[in-house]
Design a protein around this motif. Structure first.
Motif, PDB file in Angstrom:
ATOM      1  N   GLN A  53       0.809  -1.284   0.007  1.00 42.28           N
ATOM      2  CA  GLN A  53      -0.029   0.065   0.038  1.00 42.28           C
ATOM      3  C   GLN A  53       0.770   1.125  -0.037  1.00 42.28           C
ATOM      4  OE1 GLN A  53      -2.156  -0.752   3.713  1.00 42.28           O
ATOM      5  NE2 GLN A  53      -4.200  -1.760   2.557  1.00 42.28           N
ATOM      6  N   VAL A  54       2.325   1.185   0.173  1.00 45.75           N
ATOM      7  CA  VAL A  54       2.825   2.396   0.288  1.00 45.75           C
ATOM      8  C   VAL A  54       2.695   3.203  -0.876  1.00 45.75           C
ATOM      9  CG1 VAL A  54       5.353   3.126   0.566  1.00 45.75           C
ATOM     10  CG2 VAL A  54       4.720   1.225   1.877  1.00 45.75           C
ATOM     11  N   ASP A  55       3.142   2.559  -2.041  1.00 46.99           N
ATOM     12  CA  ASP A  55       2.933   3.517  -3.258  1.00 46.99           C
ATOM     13  C   ASP A  55       1.760   4.294  -3.460  1.00 46.99           C
ATOM     14  OD1 ASP A  55       5.364   2.424  -5.493  1.00 46.99           O
ATOM     15  OD2 ASP A  55       4.712   0.950  -4.285  1.00 46.99           O
ATOM     16  N   GLU A  56       0.503   3.604  -3.300  1.00 48.19           N
ATOM     17  CA  GLU A  56      -0.726   4.473  -3.163  1.00 48.19           C
ATOM     18  C   GLU A  56      -0.942   5.413  -2.096  1.00 48.19           C
ATOM     19  OE1 GLU A  56      -2.929   1.220  -5.909  1.00 48.19           O
ATOM     20  OE2 GLU A  56      -3.166   1.306  -3.769  1.00 48.19           O
ATOM     21  N   VAL A  57      -0.540   5.069  -0.750  1.00 51.38           N
ATOM     22  CA  VAL A  57      -0.854   5.988   0.158  1.00 51.38           C
ATOM     23  C   VAL A  57      -0.222   7.232   0.137  1.00 51.38           C
ATOM     24  CG1 VAL A  57      -0.122   6.494   2.553  1.00 51.38           C
ATOM     25  CG2 VAL A  57      -1.365   4.081   1.945  1.00 51.38           C
ATOM     26  N   VAL A  58       1.472   6.954  -0.380  1.00 53.53           N
ATOM     27  CA  VAL A  58       2.002   8.161  -0.240  1.00 53.53           C
ATOM     28  C   VAL A  58       1.741   9.140  -1.916  1.00 53.53           C
ATOM     29  CG1 VAL A  58       4.524   9.200  -0.997  1.00 53.53           C
ATOM     30  CG2 VAL A  58       4.063   7.343   0.493  1.00 53.53           C
ATOM     31  N   ALA A  59       1.221   8.545  -2.980  1.00 52.66           N
ATOM     32  CA  ALA A  59       0.813   8.990  -3.918  1.00 52.66           C
ATOM     33  C   ALA A  59      -0.421   9.883  -3.778  1.00 52.66           C
ATOM     34  CB  ALA A  59       0.559   7.880  -5.078  1.00 52.66           C
ATOM     35  N   GLU A  76      -9.291  -0.691   6.610  1.00 52.03           N
ATOM     36  CA  GLU A  76     -10.242   0.487   7.291  1.00 52.03           C
ATOM     37  C   GLU A  76      -9.417   1.630   7.802  1.00 52.03           C
ATOM     38  OE1 GLU A  76     -13.263  -1.290   9.572  1.00 52.03           O
ATOM     39  OE2 GLU A  76     -14.474  -1.786   7.494  1.00 52.03           O
ATOM     40  N   ASN A  77      -8.469   1.185   8.612  1.00 53.50           N
ATOM     41  CA  ASN A  77      -7.654   2.099   9.365  1.00 53.50           C
ATOM     42  C   ASN A  77      -7.052   3.104   8.413  1.00 53.50           C
ATOM     43  OD1 ASN A  77      -6.824   3.419  11.792  1.00 53.50           O
ATOM     44  ND2 ASN A  77      -4.897   2.396  11.476  1.00 53.50           N
ATOM     45  N   VAL A  78      -6.266   2.486   7.350  1.00 60.76           N
ATOM     46  CA  VAL A  78      -5.517   3.316   6.396  1.00 60.76           C
ATOM     47  C   VAL A  78      -6.428   4.241   5.539  1.00 60.76           C
ATOM     48  CG1 VAL A  78      -4.165   3.097   4.185  1.00 60.76           C
ATOM     49  CG2 VAL A  78      -3.774   1.609   6.223  1.00 60.76           C
TER      50      VAL A  78
END
Length: 221
Positions: free
Chosen positions: A16-22, A145-147
């Motif tokens: 999920q890192v790429d999409e969270v940061v993006a 859900e938390n993210v």
């Protein structure tokens, strides 16, 4: 000049890192970009509108707004992917892998020849990422859900911050445009920015990693 700094701390799965940061960086860039300037004289100009698109994430139930610029999107994606790839290689046996990635806006100040212009940051957005893999399906659902909830809060906060009356570089004359904006993009004109990151416990850069990065950048052209 003291740069305004905004930092977020988020925990997520490695994928999920790429999409969270993006989602965070593109939200900021959408508000820190304008259409291309067309100067009629040294001080007179017109500005085109900024087109945008909605981006649906693959590993998060989340959609964010992004400037419709293929080159900008490709450049940002490449920088985030480099960070994400290294973060996921950090040894997490003793502690969860952690790292930070920053979106820094700056302006240039002219210097006397032969010195290069001085780059002065005026706003820095940093995302502190911690990888916490799910232990089971229930845990995965709860973390997911938390993210999503955290991202919703952060996007709303970004909008609130951007709308405050804070320092941004004043609109430049034609001869100073390159000191404030990145004019290299054919379809958009963001404020000058760079992306940099820092990792805790990351392996040292190897020749293999460097070659893979060069190949990825070449193939993205």
């Amino acid at each position: 000049m003291n740069a305004r700094t905004i930092a977020f701390e988020l925990s997520m799965e490695g994928r999920q890192v790429d999409e969270v940061v993006a989602s965070i960086f593109h939200t900021v860039l959408f508000h820190r970009s304008s259409g291309k300037f067309t100067y009629n004289s040294e001080e007179s100009y017109s500005i085109r509108t900024v087109s945008y698109i909605d981006v649906d994430c693959d590993f998060i139930d989340f959609t964010y707004v992004c400037c419709e610029s293929e080159l900008l999107g490709r450049n940002v994606k490449r920088e985030i992917a480099d960070f994400s790839e290294l973060l996921r290689t950090v040894d997490g046996t003793s502690a969860p892998p952690r790292g930070s990635i920053s979106l820094e806006f700056f302006q240039k100040r002219r210097a006397r020849w032969p010195f290069q212009p001085e780059c002065v940051p005026w706003e820095v957005w940093t995302v502190f990422c911690e990888i916490a893999e799910a232990r089971n399906e229930h845990d995965m659902h709860a973390k997911h859900e938390n993210v999503v909830e955290m991202l919703q809060d952060k996007i709303m906060y970004i909008t609130e911050i951007i709308n405050r009356h804070q320092y941004v570089p004043k609109m430049p004359s034609r001869s100073d445009a390159d000191l404030i904006f990145d004019t290299s993009y054919p379809d958009i004109q963001p404020y000058l920015f760079k992306i940099h990151y820092n990792l805790s416990g990351a392996p040292q850069t190897t020749v293999g990693n460097t070659v893979r990065k060069i190949l990825r950048e070449t193939l993205s052209l």
